[in-house]
Design an enzyme around this catalytic site. Structure first.
Site, PDB file in Angstrom:
ATOM      1  CB  CYS A   1     -10.671-104.452 -20.489  1.00  0.00           C
ATOM      2  SG  CYS A   1      -9.586-104.190 -19.282  1.00  0.00           S
TER       3      CYS A   1
ATOM      4  CB  CYS B   1      -4.505-107.456 -15.945  1.00  0.00           C
ATOM      5  SG  CYS B   1      -5.152-106.076 -17.130  1.00  0.00           S
TER       6      CYS B   1
ATOM      7  CD  GLU C   1     -10.389-105.541 -25.735  1.00  0.00           C
ATOM      8  OE1 GLU C   1     -11.083-105.328 -24.518  1.00  0.00           O
ATOM      9  OE2 GLU C   1      -9.562-106.349 -25.833  1.00  0.00           O
TER      10      GLU C   1
ATOM     11  CB  CYS D   1     -16.339-100.072 -19.864  1.00  0.00           C
ATOM     12  SG  CYS D   1     -14.629-100.566 -19.343  1.00  0.00           S
TER      13      CYS D   1
ATOM     14  CB  CYS E   1      -2.735-105.899 -12.712  1.00  0.00           C
ATOM     15  SG  CYS E   1      -3.009-104.167 -11.818  1.00  0.00           S
TER      16      CYS E   1
ATOM     17  CB  CYS F   1      -1.978-101.155 -18.640  1.00  0.00           C
ATOM     18  SG  CYS F   1      -2.098-100.571 -17.123  1.00  0.00           S
TER      19      CYS F   1
HETATM   20  S1  SF4 Z   1      -5.712-104.210 -14.171  1.00  0.00           S
HETATM   21 FE1  SF4 Z   1      -4.926-104.211 -16.180  1.00  0.00          FE
HETATM   22  S2  SF4 Z   1      -5.500-102.268 -16.994  1.00  0.00           S
HETATM   23 FE2  SF4 Z   1      -5.950-102.277 -15.119  1.00  0.00          FE
HETATM   24  S3  SF4 Z   1      -4.129-101.197 -13.949  1.00  0.00           S
HETATM   25 FE3  SF4 Z   1      -3.791-103.301 -13.843  1.00  0.00          FE
HETATM   26  S4  SF4 Z   1      -2.590-103.964 -15.625  1.00  0.00           S
HETATM   27 FE4  SF4 Z   1      -3.528-102.003 -16.115  1.00  0.00          FE
END
Ligand code: SF4
Length: 367
Positions: free
Chosen positions: A339, A123, A96, A109, A120, A116
């Site tokens: 995102c 997320c 994205e 962005c 987190c 990833c």
């Molecule tokens: S917020 Fe999401 S994209 Fe950003 S580092 Fe953490 S897991 Fe990865």
């Protein structure tokens, strides 16, 4: 449709490599600058449109390269004119990218990875894990796609690298891509208009500092102590806040750029006055800026919005301690612009959560 994958993506080549390619065909190196001007300045969609190049050179370019490696599979436009693209790459992966408009700036962005690995807990981008890094050209392509959504008299003014992925975990592609955005023959954007957002990988932060460009660095902290941060940002278990702060202090010393700390406020979890005080102590004397991001509660995840009162109290404590703090305004809220949401929906057939890399240009310092 994008072109066949056997051709190289032209934007994977830096200026030097493209000049070398020109040289091998008996063309002067300055042809590389001409080609790049067409791509980054004049928004062409095809080599045929590069009128000041000879026909044989255009044919050779088309023979060896493709201009784009993705297809736009979704294009959303929010009521505040934030636009989001879901791109499908040649291997079927989705990423994205977003264009945010304000009267005096147009910020894009960008994503740097497919998925990833940082995990987190709040997320969407990390829910499917990490699939792969993006190439230099795949990072730049997001800029080209978004740039082509702008009007003839509009230009991109700022870049934030806070889409899907941990940018510093893909520093190998990140740096050449940022170099091209910064170069005059590329997008020509000042380094101070480029912000890189990271969970805080100390060695990579130092590598970024050694690169010698005054990019803005934003570190997603989200907790004032390791016990809590380990729960919210699992990768912290092998890093620790102290090591991150040492690295950000070094970054400030070496680049002269103050670091922004991002902090997602999760109702009842990390948004108490005790957390604000602990954070204030942690950042005291560092000249840091704190960007607070109120969580937008989603039913699939057990995290709540922070109340307005708790958010305001958090800001007050930081401000009284002499730490600049802002609450990030949401951009593109009505198109799920945080995102990872769109990608997750596409790949899993569901919608979910937000990321700390939620869309905003509030981390871009005014200049
Ligand atoms: S917020 Fe999401 S994209 Fe950003 S580092 Fe953490 S897991 Fe990865």
């Amino acid at each position: 449709m994008s072109e066949p994958a056997h051709k190289r993506l032209l934007t994977d080549l830096g200026r030097g490599e493209l000049a070398e390619w020109c040289g091998l065909r008996g063309e002067a190196p300055f042809r590389a600058d001409q080609i790049r001007r067409w791509i980054f300045g004049k928004r062409v969609a095809d080599f045929e449109e590069m009128h000041d190049l000879s026909k044989p050179l255009r044919a050779a370019l088309a023979e060896d390269f493709r201009l784009f490696a993705s297809e736009i599979v979704r294009h959303q436009i929010a009521s505040d004119r934030t636009e989001k693209l879901l791109l499908r790459l040649e291997d079927g992966s989705h990423i994205e990218c977003v264009l945010m408009r304000e009267p005096d700036r147009r910020t894009v962005c960008l994503s740097t990875q497919v998925g990833c690995a940082m995990g987190c807990v709040f997320c969407a981008s990390g829910l499917l894990g990490l699939k792969r890094n993006l190439s230099v050209g795949e990072i730049l392509e997001q800029v080209l796609r978004l740039d082509r959504l702008l009007g003839a008299d509009e230009r991109i003014t700022n870049v934030v690298v806070m889409g899907i992925g941990e940018p510093l975990a893909n520093i190998k592609s990140l740096l050449p891509a940022m170099e091209t955005l910064n170069e005059k023959g590329g997008l020509g954007l000042g380094a101070r208009r480029i912000t890189i957002s990271s969970v805080g990988l100390p060695e990579k932060i130092r590598e970024l500092a050694r690169y010698g460009k005054p990019f803005n660095l934003a570190v997603s902290l989200h907790a004032p102590n390791d016990e809590l941060r380990n729960r919210l940002v699992p990768v912290n278990e092998r890093i620790g806040i102290a090591a991150i702060l040492e690295a950000t202090d070094d970054y400030f010393r070496d680049t002269g750029r103050r670091v922004t700390f991002e902090y997602v406020l999760l109702g009842g979890l990390n948004d108490g006055v005790e957390h604000a005080r602990e954070l204030a102590n942690l950042l005291a004397g560092r000249g840091a800026h704190v960007n607070l991001i109120p969580m937008n509660a989603i039913s699939e995840l057990p995290y709540a919005d922070p109340s307005h009162a708790r958010t305001a109290a958090f800001v007050d404590i930081l401000t009284e301690a002499g730490i600049a703090a802002t609450v990030r305004k949401r951009k593109g809220a009505d198109i799920d612009a945080a995102c990872g949401q769109l990608r997750l929906a596409e790949e899993q057939g569901s919608t979910s959560s937000q990321t700390t890399h939620e869309l905003s240009d509030a981390v871009v310092p005014n200049r």
